[in-house]
Design a protein around this motif. Structure first.
Motif, PDB file in Angstrom:
ATOM      1  N   PHE A 164      34.438  31.951   5.941  1.00  0.00           N
ATOM      2  CA  PHE A 164      35.234  31.282   6.954  1.00  0.00           C
ATOM      3  C   PHE A 164      34.545  29.989   7.384  1.00  0.00           C
ATOM      4  O   PHE A 164      33.317  29.900   7.381  1.00  0.00           O
ATOM      5  CB  PHE A 164      35.428  32.190   8.172  1.00  0.00           C
ATOM      6  CG  PHE A 164      36.402  33.301   7.940  1.00  0.00           C
ATOM      7  CD1 PHE A 164      37.756  33.026   7.823  1.00  0.00           C
ATOM      8  CD2 PHE A 164      35.977  34.611   7.846  1.00  0.00           C
ATOM      9  CE1 PHE A 164      38.663  34.043   7.604  1.00  0.00           C
ATOM     10  CE2 PHE A 164      36.873  35.643   7.628  1.00  0.00           C
ATOM     11  CZ  PHE A 164      38.234  35.355   7.508  1.00  0.00           C
ATOM     12  N   PRO A 165      35.318  28.976   7.769  1.00  0.00           N
ATOM     13  CA  PRO A 165      34.697  27.740   8.264  1.00  0.00           C
ATOM     14  C   PRO A 165      33.908  28.001   9.538  1.00  0.00           C
ATOM     15  O   PRO A 165      34.305  28.835  10.362  1.00  0.00           O
ATOM     16  CB  PRO A 165      35.899  26.820   8.524  1.00  0.00           C
ATOM     17  CG  PRO A 165      37.071  27.738   8.660  1.00  0.00           C
ATOM     18  CD  PRO A 165      36.788  28.911   7.775  1.00  0.00           C
ATOM     19  N   PRO A 166      32.791  27.315   9.727  1.00  0.00           N
ATOM     20  CA  PRO A 166      31.975  27.535  10.921  1.00  0.00           C
ATOM     21  C   PRO A 166      32.722  27.092  12.176  1.00  0.00           C
ATOM     22  O   PRO A 166      33.477  26.114  12.147  1.00  0.00           O
ATOM     23  CB  PRO A 166      30.731  26.674  10.679  1.00  0.00           C
ATOM     24  CG  PRO A 166      31.150  25.671   9.665  1.00  0.00           C
ATOM     25  CD  PRO A 166      32.190  26.315   8.820  1.00  0.00           C
ATOM     26  N   PRO A 167      32.539  27.780  13.293  1.00  0.00           N
ATOM     27  CA  PRO A 167      33.237  27.420  14.538  1.00  0.00           C
ATOM     28  C   PRO A 167      32.808  26.043  15.030  1.00  0.00           C
ATOM     29  O   PRO A 167      31.679  25.607  14.810  1.00  0.00           O
ATOM     30  CB  PRO A 167      32.815  28.529  15.507  1.00  0.00           C
ATOM     31  CG  PRO A 167      31.538  29.064  14.953  1.00  0.00           C
ATOM     32  CD  PRO A 167      31.649  28.947  13.470  1.00  0.00           C
ATOM     33  N   GLN A 168      33.742  25.364  15.717  1.00  0.00           N
ATOM     34  CA  GLN A 168      33.509  24.002  16.190  1.00  0.00           C
ATOM     35  C   GLN A 168      33.730  23.909  17.696  1.00  0.00           C
ATOM     36  O   GLN A 168      34.711  24.434  18.227  1.00  0.00           O
ATOM     37  CB  GLN A 168      34.450  23.029  15.476  1.00  0.00           C
ATOM     38  CG  GLN A 168      34.263  22.966  13.974  1.00  0.00           C
ATOM     39  CD  GLN A 168      32.916  22.398  13.588  1.00  0.00           C
ATOM     40  OE1 GLN A 168      32.588  21.253  13.939  1.00  0.00           O
ATOM     41  NE2 GLN A 168      32.118  23.176  12.883  1.00  0.00           N
TER      42      GLN A 168
END
Length: 290
Positions: free
Chosen positions: A10-14
């Motif tokens: 999953f894409p890292p949280p921003q």
């Protein structure tokens, strides 16, 4: 929107940017601090570095687009935070983290990376925002966009990579004019100078991001890129970056051949491209393994 369930990770949280995947193979990153004209914080830059590192490692993604929420692309560094950091330094306090990562302002102004990133400049790109624009692969801007390096007006310097890059892109006299006067230029001037690829009509600040003409134009460029072999895109971009950064065209050509030609020749996409041409059909590319 494309589901993230197919990604390897999953894409890292921003904390600063909104991330979506509007069409296959494309990541859209929206700088999402509109009340502050998307001014960047130190924490935001490190979040973005993890995101773009992830983007380069995710096989299914082939192109990315960055734009801004509201009426600005990015107004640069959060000067209030910068002032607080200077106050702490004056008191002898030390932080364990640099204000920006090695990849530069917004993790983009000094990024080499592996895959292309397109800027969809929806408004002002000042300071660090201009530094980001100076290092991206392609740039589309609305006709009302303004570009500037106003650092000298604040007693600071654009030290995130744009000065030498602008000298190469638009020439020393124009780069000097921007950096030493702090003046802003329009999208039309930026295109004339060779800084951006295209100019679009303006969109309302409250338009849905995907309805903005500048984002639509960036998506069209991304679609054209994604139609091609992802291996060829990665290696072609590496050749352009090497020639731009290293100075010697011949040395860049030699390194490109030595570093990338074996991997290209061994990859399935080269064989598929040649087969498809011989069979008079469209190629069926696989995700790059480079």
């Amino acid at each position: 929107m494309i589901s993230t369930s197919s990604f390897k990770r999953f894409p890292p949280p921003q904390s600063y940017a909104f991330v979506s995947f509007p069409v296959p193979h494309v990541m859209l990153v929206v700088f999402n601090r509109p009340k502050a004209l998307n001014a960047m914080t130190s924490a935001a830059q490190y979040d973005l570095e993890t995101l773009f590192t992830w983007y380069d490692s995710e096989p299914s993604l082939r192109c990315a687009i960055v734009t801004g929420a509201g009426r600005a692309f990015c107004a640069g560094m959060d000067l209030k935070e910068w002032n607080q950091l200077n106050i702490r330094r004056a008191k002898g306090e030390h932080t364990t983290q640099a204000p920006m990562p090695r990849s530069g302002f917004g993790a983009l102004s000094r990024r080499h990376g592996k895959k292309p990133i397109i800027a969809a400049v929806n408004g002002i790109a000042f300071g660090g925002g201009m530094e980001i624009v100076s290092n991206l692969d392609m740039v589309v801007a609305v006709k009302s966009a303004l570009f500037a390096l106003p650092e000298a007006k604040r007693g600071v310097v654009a030290m995130a990579g744009s000065l030498p890059r602008l000298a190469r892109t638009i020439g020393r006299p124009r780069a000097t004019e921007l950096a030493l006067t702090g003046k802003s230029i329009t999208a039309a001037e930026a295109k004339e100078w060779g800084l951006i690829n295209a100019v679009t009509e303006d969109g309302a600040a409250d338009d849905d991001i995907l309805d903005r003409p500048v984002v639509k134009a960036a998506l069209q460029y991304a679609a054209s890129i994604c139609e091609n072999s992802p291996d060829s895109v990665i290696i072609s971009r590496a050749g352009i970056v090497a020639g731009w950064e290293d100075g010697s065209a011949e040395n860049a050509s030699r390194l490109l051949s030595e570093n990338w030609e074996p991997a290209l020749n061994e990859g399935e996409n080269l064989r598929e491209g040649l087969r498809a041409f011989s069979e008079k059909r469209e190629p069926r590319w696989i995700d790059s393994k480079l």
